[in-house]
Design a protein around this motif. Structure first.
Motif, mmCIF file in Angstrom:
data_model
loop_
_atom_site.group_PDB
_atom_site.id
_atom_site.type_symbol
_atom_site.label_atom_id
_atom_site.label_comp_id
_atom_site.label_asym_id
_atom_site.label_seq_id
_atom_site.Cartn_x
_atom_site.Cartn_y
_atom_site.Cartn_z
ATOM 1 N N ASN A 620 62.234 106.646 54.175
ATOM 2 C CA ASN A 620 60.811 106.699 54.545
ATOM 3 C C ASN A 620 60.112 105.376 54.248
ATOM 4 N N ILE A 621 60.414 104.781 53.108
ATOM 5 C CA ILE A 621 59.802 103.491 52.766
ATOM 6 C C ILE A 621 60.296 102.406 53.718
ATOM 7 N N GLU A 622 61.573 102.483 54.064
ATOM 8 C CA GLU A 622 62.105 101.513 55.029
ATOM 9 C C GLU A 622 61.412 101.650 56.378
ATOM 10 N N GLN A 623 61.190 102.903 56.832
ATOM 11 C CA GLN A 623 60.506 103.121 58.106
ATOM 12 C C GLN A 623 59.076 102.605 58.060
ATOM 13 N N SER A 624 58.410 102.755 56.924
ATOM 14 C CA SER A 624 57.050 102.220 56.780
ATOM 15 C C SER A 624 57.048 100.698 56.922
ATOM 16 N N MET A 625 58.044 100.043 56.347
ATOM 17 C CA MET A 625 58.134 98.590 56.482
ATOM 18 C C MET A 625 58.400 98.193 57.923
ATOM 19 N N VAL A 626 59.302 98.932 58.605
ATOM 20 C CA VAL A 626 59.598 98.641 60.016
ATOM 21 C C VAL A 626 58.348 98.813 60.867
ATOM 22 N N ASP A 627 57.606 99.911 60.638
ATOM 23 C CA ASP A 627 56.367 100.143 61.394
ATOM 24 C C ASP A 627 55.351 99.033 61.149
ATOM 25 N N ALA A 628 55.262 98.572 59.905
ATOM 26 C CA ALA A 628 54.312 97.494 59.588
ATOM 27 C C ALA A 628 54.692 96.205 60.318
ATOM 28 N N GLN A 629 55.986 95.905 60.392
ATOM 29 C CA GLN A 629 56.419 94.702 61.109
ATOM 30 C C GLN A 629 56.118 94.811 62.598
ATOM 31 N N GLN A 630 56.372 95.999 63.176
ATOM 32 C CA GLN A 630 56.082 96.190 64.602
ATOM 33 C C GLN A 630 54.579 96.114 64.866
ATOM 34 N N ASN A 631 53.797 96.741 63.992
ATOM 35 C CA ASN A 631 52.338 96.721 64.158
ATOM 36 C C ASN A 631 51.790 95.312 64.040
ATOM 37 N N HIS A 632 52.370 94.509 63.158
ATOM 38 C CA HIS A 632 51.884 93.141 62.971
ATOM 39 C C HIS A 632 51.978 92.348 64.277
ATOM 40 N N LEU A 633 53.118 92.469 64.957
ATOM 41 C CA LEU A 633 53.271 91.772 66.238
ATOM 42 C C LEU A 633 52.285 92.316 67.277
ATOM 43 N N ARG A 634 52.124 93.628 67.298
ATOM 44 C CA ARG A 634 51.212 94.219 68.280
ATOM 45 C C ARG A 634 49.767 93.802 68.025
ATOM 46 N N TYR A 635 49.357 93.773 66.760
ATOM 47 C CA TYR A 635 47.981 93.384 66.440
ATOM 48 C C TYR A 635 47.724 91.916 66.799
ATOM 49 N N LEU A 636 48.708 91.054 66.546
ATOM 50 C CA LEU A 636 48.539 89.643 66.903
ATOM 51 C C LEU A 636 48.438 89.475 68.416
ATOM 52 N N ARG A 637 49.265 90.204 69.147
ATOM 53 C CA ARG A 637 49.195 90.121 70.608
ATOM 54 C C ARG A 637 47.849 90.621 71.120
#
Length: 656
Positions: A620-637
């Motif tokens: 679950n913690i790993e998935q939270s980190m993965v989601d944060a990385q994906q969200n970071h790219l989406r927010y920058l775009r």
């Protein structure tokens, strides 16, 4: 022990939850089985189509092309044919040992005593036990020891042999989570297979299939002809010794290099290419030139009109002798006062000026789409890097959990779940690679290129900044407003042009002529005159008032449209600026969230290795980190694309 009693929860209040979880698990397993059947069916159909349809139609051309390629490069021909690709590898079929057979038999007997539906409590229990027993029988017939072990372990949760009700619920939830993950995994594999080119071709109607096959066959034959010409030129042995290494580099190394080292383009490079090649922008440039010549041609109405005429005639009659008559004349006319001609020139000039504003509107729109494509390509490149890191991370986790499972320190379900996450990461990486190709094509399309070389965007994906104050907003400089104001001036000129129908016009004319009977006549005459024209009812009695009223209403409509445009544009600009600020602040705030999740994951890895947390907590913690990385790219775009949308409303073009 009473087998039927063991089906009931030890805590009555949890019995309903256990039955619901068990039923849900059973339904999900059936869905997973159907998904596997669909996957196998599609794979088999594709292989059959390849072997029975594709190869018979194109196999000969494919073999000939591969053979002549090998001859050109200087390699020995491959003895395998295309059909060999589909031949299955035969397994030697290891004979099971007596101990394994005995273990399988004992496991089956234990499971049969537990799951045999001889005295069920109710219809639901009978349906569940019948389905589970059918699966056990299938595993026994296939001598699948691992599946039988898995069913025996699951009996603790489903039947309640050695576990309390809360423990049974946790085990059932874990199994349900694993089955759902596998269902998503195989669902993604089915969707990928449906995107296979052979599958798409297989689903087309016969006429369309024949058309595609014909195009492929023509392409293969064309390639064969090219290679034959190359082979003919290399017939001399000395030429082969010098040219074959170069050809080998050309046919193998260079394409790989082009793929691994795409052409890097900065934002300035993209702008330069778009200004030179984009067809929409070029069309606006040509429109400017067109209206420029129309404007210059309008001056012709005020330039003198000069004409020369020469005539030769011979006439005679019954009572007269035939004679020649020669004439030569030079005439000129010039308008002195004509308000209609002057209005026509001014209208052409206004149309010419408006094309510059239309070009600025097109340039601003192209800037937005080009910048969005440029940012999307950077995001796609970064997405591949992120997905590769996630893949490496989950591969390491899968290996770690696998080793712990083999040593008896981890459950089989956790091991399967870790490997399922690894498979999902591979699927995500493949999707991001396809997204990268799409982003490349979109960028090249906006640049106006019809071919698609491998390119890469060179730039840094950062949080953009933009400052805009309402009091500093000048709508008059925005090209949309300027274009509408030019339209208003054109309507004013049209109204004036209609009114000129009531004004007189004055023109001058001169002529000089010679006449006689010889080729060069000597009798000369001349004339000069002024002509004043006063229209009274040139277009009819009702034409003038109705035309004037219509032109006045059209002018008022254009003025109201300008007012509406300004109100709407100001509101859209400020709303777009607010959206940009929101997306910018979200991107900035998510940086801290990303750092926090990465730190949490590092800490959780240490705790998991020390046995302080469970594998599911780590996942679950790993998935939270993965989601944060994906969200970071989406927010920058989002922040960058919203900034480009704001600049489009402000009319910023490629040149700015």
């Amino acid at each position: 022990m009473n087998r039927n009693r063991s089906l009931v929860s030890k805590e009555p209040e949890l019995a309903g939850e256990i039955n619901s979880l068990r039923k849900n698990l059973f339904e999900k397993e059936k869905q997973l089985f159907l998904k596997l059947e669909e996957l196998v069916s599609i794979r088999t159909a594709i292989k059959d189509f390849y072997a029975k349809v594709y190869l018979p139609r194109l196999g000969g051309c494919m073999m000939e092309l591969e053979e002549i390629k090998s001859r050109v490069i200087g390699l020995p021909p491959d003895a395998r044919g295309p059909e060999d690709v589909l031949k299955p590898v035969k397994d030697g079929g290891k004979e099971l040992s007596a101990e394994v057979k005995k273990e399988i038999k004992n496991l089956y007997r234990r499971l049969a005593r537990l799951y045999h539906p001889d005295r069920p409590h109710d219809k639901e229990e009978q349906e569940f036990l019948t389905g589970r027993m059918a699966a056990i029988n299938e595993a026994f017939r296939a001598s699948d020891l691992e599946s039988l072990k898995r069913y025996l372990k699951r009996a603790d949760a489903e039947i309640g042999l050695n576990l309390s009700s809360p423990e049974r619920i946790k085990c059932l939830e874990m199994e349900l989570h694993i089955v759902e993950s596998l269902d998503r995994l195989y669902g993604a594999k089915v969707e990928d297979l449906k995107k296979n080119e052979l599958y798409k071709l297989m689903k087309k109607d016969p006429a369309r299939q024949a058309e595609v096959f014909k195009g492929l066959e023509e392409r293969f034959k064309f390639d064969i002809g090219i290679y034959k010409k190359i082979l003919k030129r290399l017939s001399d042995r000395m030429m082969k010794k010098t040219l074959l290494p170069l050809l080998f580099v050309f046919f193998s190394v260079l394409p790989l290099t082009a793929q691994e080292n795409p052409l890097e383009l900065s934002w300035a490079d993209c702008v330069r290419q778009a200004l030179a090649n984009n067809p929409g922008l070029n069309a606006r440039k040509l429109a400017i030139e067109q209206n420029k010549y129309l404007y210059l041609a309008g001056y012709n109405s005020y330039l003198p009109r000069i004409s020369i005429s020469h005539s030769l005639a011979r006439s005679g009659g019954v009572s007269s002798i035939a004679s020649n008559s020669v004439g030569f004349s030079l005439s000129a006319s010039e308008p002195l006062f004509d308000l209609g001609a002057m209005s026509s020139i001014r209208t052409s000039k206004l149309n010419y000026d408006r094309t510059f504003y239309d070009y600025r509107i097109e340039s601003a729109s192209l800037r937005q789409s080009l910048y969005s494509a440029f940012i999307s390509l950077i995001v796609a490149q970064e997405q591949i890097k992120v997905n590769k890191k996630i893949l490496d991370l989950r591969e390491q986790n899968a290996r770690l959990i696998g080793l712990k499972y083999e040593s008896g320190m981890e459950s089989r379900g956790n091991m399967m779940y870790a490997f399922a996450l690894y498979e999902l990461s591979k699927s995500d990486l493949q999707k991001s690679e396809r997204s990268l190709e799409t982003a490349r094509r979109t960028l090249l399309k906006n640049m106006g290129l019809s071919y698609y070389p491998p390119v890469a965007a060179r730039g840094e994906l950062t949080v953009p900044e933009y400052r805009l104050k309402a009091e500093d907003l000048n709508l008059e400089n925005i090209p949309q407003v300027a274009s509408q104001k030019a339209n208003i001036e054109i309507y004013k000129e049209k109204l004036f042009s209609i009114k000129t129908d009531r004004y007189p016009s004055l023109s001058a004319s001169q002529s000089l002529s010679w006449s006689g009977v010889s080729e060069f006549p000597g009798d000369r005459s001349w004339s000069m005159g002024l002509s004043l024209s006063l229209p009274l009812f040139a277009g009819g009695i009702t034409y003038y008032p109705n035309s004037v009223n219509a032109a006045r209403l059209a002018l008022k409509s254009a003025q109201e449209s300008l007012r509406s445009l300004k109100i709407s544009l100001e509101n859209d600009i400020m709303s777009a600026y607010g959206d940009f600020l929101n997306s910018r602040d979200t991107a900035i705030a998510n940086v801290n969230m990303l750092n926090a999740n990465e730190e949490r994951y590092k800490e959780s890895q240490i705790k998991y290795m020390a046995g302080q947390i469970r594998f599911l907590d780590l996942a679950n913690i790993e998935q939270s980190m993965v989601d944060a990385q994906q969200n970071h790219l989406r927010y920058l775009r989002d922040a960058n694309t919203r900034k480009s949308a704001l600049e489009n409303l402000l009319g910023l073009g490629l040149e700015e």
